[in-house]
Design a protein around this motif. Sequence first.
Motif, PDB file in Angstrom:
ATOM      1  N   MET A 183     -36.894 -31.236  23.025  1.00 50.66           N
ATOM      2  CA  MET A 183     -37.853 -30.643  22.124  1.00 50.66           C
ATOM      3  C   MET A 183     -39.262 -31.021  22.592  1.00 50.66           C
ATOM      4  N   LEU A 184     -40.134 -30.049  22.593  1.00 48.86           N
ATOM      5  CA  LEU A 184     -41.534 -30.291  22.931  1.00 48.86           C
ATOM      6  C   LEU A 184     -42.278 -30.788  21.702  1.00 48.86           C
ATOM      7  N   GLN A 185     -43.143 -31.749  21.904  1.00 49.23           N
ATOM      8  CA  GLN A 185     -43.949 -32.266  20.806  1.00 49.23           C
ATOM      9  C   GLN A 185     -45.398 -32.323  21.262  1.00 49.23           C
ATOM     10  N   VAL A 186     -46.284 -31.700  20.500  1.00 47.44           N
ATOM     11  CA  VAL A 186     -47.708 -31.717  20.820  1.00 47.44           C
ATOM     12  C   VAL A 186     -48.242 -33.124  20.590  1.00 47.44           C
ATOM     13  N   LYS A 187     -48.920 -33.662  21.601  1.00 49.21           N
ATOM     14  CA  LYS A 187     -49.423 -35.022  21.504  1.00 49.21           C
ATOM     15  C   LYS A 187     -50.941 -35.053  21.349  1.00 49.21           C
ATOM     16  N   TYR A 188     -51.651 -34.157  22.028  1.00 50.98           N
ATOM     17  CA  TYR A 188     -53.111 -34.145  22.008  1.00 50.98           C
ATOM     18  C   TYR A 188     -53.609 -32.724  21.753  1.00 50.98           C
ATOM     19  N   SER A 189     -54.799 -32.624  21.176  1.00 50.00           N
ATOM     20  CA  SER A 189     -55.408 -31.313  20.965  1.00 50.00           C
ATOM     21  C   SER A 189     -56.491 -31.077  22.023  1.00 50.00           C
ATOM     22  N   PHE A 190     -56.963 -29.858  22.102  1.00 52.09           N
ATOM     23  CA  PHE A 190     -58.062 -29.499  23.023  1.00 52.09           C
ATOM     24  C   PHE A 190     -59.379 -29.630  22.302  1.00 52.09           C
ATOM     25  N   PRO A 191     -60.456 -29.964  22.921  1.00 58.83           N
ATOM     26  CA  PRO A 191     -60.523 -30.373  24.325  1.00 58.83           C
ATOM     27  C   PRO A 191     -59.869 -31.733  24.522  1.00 58.83           C
ATOM     28  N   TYR A 192     -59.340 -31.955  25.729  1.00 59.53           N
ATOM     29  CA  TYR A 192     -58.645 -33.190  26.059  1.00 59.53           C
ATOM     30  C   TYR A 192     -59.257 -33.820  27.303  1.00 59.53           C
ATOM     31  N   SER A 193     -59.310 -35.132  27.340  1.00 60.69           N
ATOM     32  CA  SER A 193     -59.757 -35.873  28.519  1.00 60.69           C
ATOM     33  C   SER A 193     -58.979 -37.180  28.592  1.00 60.69           C
ATOM     34  N   ASP A 194     -58.401 -37.466  29.755  1.00 67.75           N
ATOM     35  CA  ASP A 194     -57.737 -38.758  29.958  1.00 67.75           C
ATOM     36  C   ASP A 194     -58.688 -39.914  29.656  1.00 67.75           C
ATOM     37  N   LEU A 195     -59.974 -39.690  29.855  1.00 66.42           N
ATOM     38  CA  LEU A 195     -60.967 -40.745  29.643  1.00 66.42           C
ATOM     39  C   LEU A 195     -61.025 -41.198  28.185  1.00 66.42           C
ATOM     40  N   ASP A 196     -60.604 -40.320  27.266  1.00 67.77           N
ATOM     41  CA  ASP A 196     -60.619 -40.655  25.837  1.00 67.77           C
ATOM     42  C   ASP A 196     -59.398 -41.470  25.400  1.00 67.77           C
ATOM     43  N   TYR A 197     -58.348 -41.494  26.224  1.00 71.36           N
ATOM     44  CA  TYR A 197     -57.091 -42.109  25.804  1.00 71.36           C
ATOM     45  C   TYR A 197     -56.617 -43.240  26.710  1.00 71.36           C
ATOM     46  N   SER A 198     -57.365 -43.548  27.761  1.00 70.89           N
ATOM     47  CA  SER A 198     -56.972 -44.595  28.700  1.00 70.89           C
ATOM     48  C   SER A 198     -58.170 -45.468  29.028  1.00 70.89           C
ATOM     49  N   GLY A 250     -58.385 -30.966  29.569  1.00 76.96           N
ATOM     50  CA  GLY A 250     -57.916 -29.711  29.004  1.00 76.96           C
ATOM     51  C   GLY A 250     -59.016 -29.052  28.199  1.00 76.96           C
ATOM     52  N   HIS A 251     -59.137 -27.743  28.377  1.00 79.17           N
ATOM     53  CA  HIS A 251     -60.167 -26.973  27.683  1.00 79.17           C
ATOM     54  C   HIS A 251     -59.505 -25.754  27.055  1.00 79.17           C
ATOM     55  N   THR A 252     -60.095 -25.229  26.016  1.00 79.34           N
ATOM     56  CA  THR A 252     -59.632 -23.937  25.535  1.00 79.34           C
ATOM     57  C   THR A 252     -60.009 -22.906  26.587  1.00 79.34           C
ATOM     58  N   LEU A 253     -59.287 -21.820  26.632  1.00 80.78           N
ATOM     59  CA  LEU A 253     -59.590 -20.763  27.598  1.00 80.78           C
ATOM     60  C   LEU A 253     -60.995 -20.217  27.362  1.00 80.78           C
ATOM     61  N   GLU A 254     -61.378 -20.087  26.102  1.00 78.87           N
ATOM     62  CA  GLU A 254     -62.725 -19.600  25.774  1.00 78.87           C
ATOM     63  C   GLU A 254     -63.794 -20.529  26.344  1.00 78.87           C
ATOM     64  N   ALA A 255     -63.660 -21.831  26.151  1.00 76.95           N
ATOM     65  CA  ALA A 255     -64.661 -22.776  26.662  1.00 76.95           C
ATOM     66  C   ALA A 255     -64.723 -22.740  28.177  1.00 76.95           C
ATOM     67  N   GLN A 256     -63.572 -22.641  28.824  1.00 78.16           N
ATOM     68  CA  GLN A 256     -63.529 -22.609  30.289  1.00 78.16           C
ATOM     69  C   GLN A 256     -64.245 -21.376  30.834  1.00 78.16           C
ATOM     70  N   ILE A 257     -63.888 -20.214  30.319  1.00 78.91           N
ATOM     71  CA  ILE A 257     -64.468 -18.970  30.849  1.00 78.91           C
ATOM     72  C   ILE A 257     -65.933 -18.832  30.451  1.00 78.91           C
ATOM     73  N   THR A 314     -43.811 -20.166  28.517  1.00 78.12           N
ATOM     74  CA  THR A 314     -45.106 -19.508  28.677  1.00 78.12           C
ATOM     75  C   THR A 314     -45.707 -19.862  30.027  1.00 78.12           C
ATOM     76  N   HIS A 315     -46.651 -19.071  30.468  1.00 81.48           N
ATOM     77  CA  HIS A 315     -47.404 -19.419  31.668  1.00 81.48           C
ATOM     78  C   HIS A 315     -48.263 -20.646  31.374  1.00 81.48           C
ATOM     79  N   THR A 316     -48.300 -21.561  32.302  1.00 85.60           N
ATOM     80  CA  THR A 316     -49.042 -22.798  32.087  1.00 85.60           C
ATOM     81  C   THR A 316     -50.136 -23.021  33.118  1.00 85.60           C
ATOM     82  N   VAL A 317     -50.262 -22.121  34.070  1.00 82.19           N
ATOM     83  CA  VAL A 317     -51.257 -22.244  35.134  1.00 82.19           C
ATOM     84  C   VAL A 317     -52.067 -20.954  35.175  1.00 82.19           C
ATOM     85  N   LEU A 318     -53.374 -21.102  35.304  1.00 82.99           N
ATOM     86  CA  LEU A 318     -54.265 -19.951  35.384  1.00 82.99           C
ATOM     87  C   LEU A 318     -55.143 -20.130  36.615  1.00 82.99           C
ATOM     88  N   SER A 319     -55.192 -19.125  37.442  1.00 82.31           N
ATOM     89  CA  SER A 319     -56.027 -19.169  38.634  1.00 82.31           C
ATOM     90  C   SER A 319     -56.974 -17.983  38.591  1.00 82.31           C
TER      91      SER A 319
END
Length: 94
Positions: free
Chosen positions: A1-16, A31-38, A66-71
């Motif tokens: 089962m998948l479990q959501v652990k963090y919300s967007f925006p995400y940064s390893d710097l905030d959790y380590s 991690g960014h929302t698609l809107e913020a990235q574009i 779902t697709h998990t990579v966007l180029s």
Amino acid sequence: MLQVKYSFPYSDLDYSSEEEIGQSGNALEFGHTLEAQIQGQIRAGFVIAGLYEDTYGGQKALGQYTHTVLSQQRQSGLPEDDFNAKAHGPLLAG
């Protein structure tokens, strides 16, 4: 089962800690929302010339659903110096 652990925006710097990051040897993840990235790319002067979605070949659990990579293929209408100034601010400009 998948479990959501963090919300967007995400940064390893905030959790380590710096020590954990240095010892892990892993690349930092952000991690960014698609809107913020574009929107950020558009503000920096990019023209999006192509878009491609993919998975890691079903190797990751979420990729089975779902697709998990966007180029993106992009073009910049700005000279390199102007691009660096707009995209990165004063750190790389000049």
